[in-house]
Write a protein that holds these residues in place. Structure first.
Motif, PDB file in Angstrom:
ATOM      1  N   LEU A 137      53.239  -2.366 -81.846  1.00  5.77           N
ATOM      2  CA  LEU A 137      53.007  -2.452 -83.283  1.00  5.77           C
ATOM      3  C   LEU A 137      51.540  -2.640 -83.642  1.00  5.77           C
ATOM      4  O   LEU A 137      51.124  -2.277 -84.738  1.00  5.77           O
ATOM      5  N   ASP A 138      50.731  -3.147 -82.705  1.00  9.97           N
ATOM      6  CA  ASP A 138      49.288  -3.263 -82.960  1.00  9.97           C
ATOM      7  C   ASP A 138      48.633  -1.885 -83.082  1.00  9.97           C
ATOM      8  O   ASP A 138      47.576  -1.743 -83.689  1.00  9.97           O
ATOM      9  N   ASP A 139      49.266  -0.859 -82.505  1.00 10.73           N
ATOM     10  CA  ASP A 139      48.725   0.498 -82.595  1.00 10.73           C
ATOM     11  C   ASP A 139      48.689   1.005 -84.035  1.00 10.73           C
ATOM     12  O   ASP A 139      47.923   1.913 -84.335  1.00 10.73           O
ATOM     13  N   LEU A 140      49.530   0.430 -84.885  1.00 12.06           N
ATOM     14  CA  LEU A 140      49.533   0.874 -86.274  1.00 12.06           C
ATOM     15  C   LEU A 140      48.148   0.723 -86.889  1.00 12.06           C
ATOM     16  O   LEU A 140      47.667   1.604 -87.585  1.00 12.06           O
ATOM     17  N   ARG A 141      47.491  -0.390 -86.616  1.00 18.30           N
ATOM     18  CA  ARG A 141      46.144  -0.615 -87.164  1.00 18.30           C
ATOM     19  C   ARG A 141      45.083   0.159 -86.383  1.00 18.30           C
ATOM     20  O   ARG A 141      44.135   0.676 -86.953  1.00 18.30           O
ATOM     21  N   LYS A 142      45.261   0.242 -85.069  1.00 19.45           N
ATOM     22  CA  LYS A 142      44.253   0.878 -84.224  1.00 19.45           C
ATOM     23  C   LYS A 142      44.279   2.399 -84.317  1.00 19.45           C
ATOM     24  O   LYS A 142      43.238   3.042 -84.298  1.00 19.45           O
ATOM     25  N   ASN A 143      45.478   2.969 -84.371  1.00 24.90           N
ATOM     26  CA  ASN A 143      45.601   4.419 -84.371  1.00 24.90           C
ATOM     27  C   ASN A 143      46.827   4.831 -85.189  1.00 24.90           C
ATOM     28  O   ASN A 143      47.883   5.148 -84.634  1.00 24.90           O
ATOM     29  N   PRO A 144      46.702   4.827 -86.520  1.00 27.27           N
ATOM     30  CA  PRO A 144      47.848   5.135 -87.376  1.00 27.27           C
ATOM     31  C   PRO A 144      48.452   6.517 -87.123  1.00 27.27           C
ATOM     32  O   PRO A 144      49.656   6.692 -87.211  1.00 27.27           O
ATOM     33  N   PHE A 145      47.607   7.494 -86.774  1.00 31.82           N
ATOM     34  CA  PHE A 145      48.129   8.840 -86.534  1.00 31.82           C
ATOM     35  C   PHE A 145      49.071   8.846 -85.329  1.00 31.82           C
ATOM     36  O   PHE A 145      50.150   9.439 -85.378  1.00 31.82           O
ATOM     37  N   ALA A 146      48.680   8.178 -84.259  1.00 33.45           N
ATOM     38  CA  ALA A 146      49.536   8.108 -83.069  1.00 33.45           C
ATOM     39  C   ALA A 146      50.823   7.347 -83.386  1.00 33.45           C
ATOM     40  O   ALA A 146      51.904   7.725 -82.919  1.00 33.45           O
ATOM     41  N   PHE A 147      50.718   6.309 -84.179  1.00 36.64           N
ATOM     42  CA  PHE A 147      51.904   5.538 -84.560  1.00 36.64           C
ATOM     43  C   PHE A 147      52.849   6.407 -85.389  1.00 36.64           C
ATOM     44  O   PHE A 147      54.059   6.406 -85.166  1.00 36.64           O
ATOM     45  N   LYS A 148      52.297   7.175 -86.330  1.00 40.82           N
ATOM     46  CA  LYS A 148      53.122   8.066 -87.147  1.00 40.82           C
ATOM     47  C   LYS A 148      53.822   9.097 -86.273  1.00 40.82           C
ATOM     48  O   LYS A 148      54.991   9.411 -86.476  1.00 40.82           O
ATOM     49  N   THR A 149      53.113   9.623 -85.287  1.00 33.01           N
ATOM     50  CA  THR A 149      53.716  10.591 -84.374  1.00 33.01           C
ATOM     51  C   THR A 149      54.925   9.979 -83.668  1.00 33.01           C
ATOM     52  O   THR A 149      55.960  10.632 -83.528  1.00 33.01           O
ATOM     53  N   LYS A 150      54.807   8.731 -83.271  1.00 28.96           N
ATOM     54  CA  LYS A 150      55.924   8.046 -82.607  1.00 28.96           C
ATOM     55  C   LYS A 150      57.083   7.830 -83.577  1.00 28.96           C
ATOM     56  O   LYS A 150      58.253   7.992 -83.200  1.00 28.96           O
ATOM     57  N   LEU A 151      56.790   7.471 -84.821  1.00 26.40           N
ATOM     58  CA  LEU A 151      57.853   7.309 -85.832  1.00 26.40           C
ATOM     59  C   LEU A 151      58.560   8.632 -86.093  1.00 26.40           C
ATOM     60  O   LEU A 151      59.783   8.674 -86.216  1.00 26.40           O
ATOM     61  N   ASP A 152      57.784   9.709 -86.192  1.00 25.32           N
ATOM     62  CA  ASP A 152      58.381  11.033 -86.391  1.00 25.32           C
ATOM     63  C   ASP A 152      59.255  11.413 -85.200  1.00 25.32           C
ATOM     64  O   ASP A 152      60.328  12.000 -85.365  1.00 25.32           O
ATOM     65  N   TYR A 153      58.801  11.076 -84.004  1.00 27.99           N
ATOM     66  CA  TYR A 153      59.567  11.375 -82.804  1.00 27.99           C
ATOM     67  C   TYR A 153      60.907  10.641 -82.815  1.00 27.99           C
ATOM     68  O   TYR A 153      61.938  11.213 -82.456  1.00 27.99           O
ATOM     69  N   ILE A 154      60.901   9.392 -83.258  1.00 22.81           N
ATOM     70  CA  ILE A 154      62.161   8.651 -83.395  1.00 22.81           C
ATOM     71  C   ILE A 154      63.084   9.402 -84.350  1.00 22.81           C
ATOM     72  O   ILE A 154      64.279   9.548 -84.086  1.00 22.81           O
TER      73      ILE A 154
END
Length: 165
Positions: A137-154
């Protein structure tokens, strides 16, 4: 961090997601739900299901996305566009993802079949939320694009309803 589960009526799917997320989330995370055209009431089967699962229903009500208490950091739409449902687009700045799931309110059949549709919706949402909570969840602040990609993948992996372009 504030998370918004958004659908059209805010009577079932987004309510189930809000309550389940809040029951499972770590400290510092808070979910809310809303609808673009709220029905004005939470579906009784949703409340009964949450009660059976031991998840609090206190404070749950059908509400509009125009009356949110706080600005969401993440918006996850949960409408079932595979069934031809129009999915609302949240326009304010927020990280957005789509987890498409059909509305069990539209299920037909016997009481057992309708209850089964609600249960399956809950279990699918819970699985998506549990997967979400395994993300760093810390990745949300560090790299929002990568976090969004993971949410989309879910959304694609768990819900099998990719969002329309």
């Amino acid at each position: 961090m504030n998370l918004l589960f958004l659908c059209t009526g805010n009577s079932c799917r987004s309510i189930l997601a809000e309550a389940t997320f809040n029951a499972l989330a770590p400290e510092g995370w808070q979910a809310m739900s809303a609808g673009s055209q709220p029905t004005g009431q939470v579906h009784p089967r949703s409340l009964a299901l949450l009660d059976r699962e031991g998840i609090s229903t206190e404070g749950l009500y059908s509400k509009s996305w125009s009356n949110l208490p706080v600005k969401p950091d993440i918006v996850i739409t949960v409408c079932g566009n595979a069934a031809g449902e129009t999915c609302p687009t949240y326009l304010r700045p927020a990280l957005r993802a789509h987890w498409g799931i059909d509305d069990p309110v539209k299920a037909t059949g016997t009481e057992e079949e309708i209850n089964s549709a609600f249960t399956q919706t809950y279990l699918t949402l819970r699985e998506g939320i549990e997967t979400f909570l395994t993300l760093p969840l810390d990745d949300l602040r560090k790299n929002p694009f990568a976090f969004k990609t993971k949410l989309d993948y879910i959304g694609i992996l768990k819900f099998k309803h990719p969002h329309p372009k």
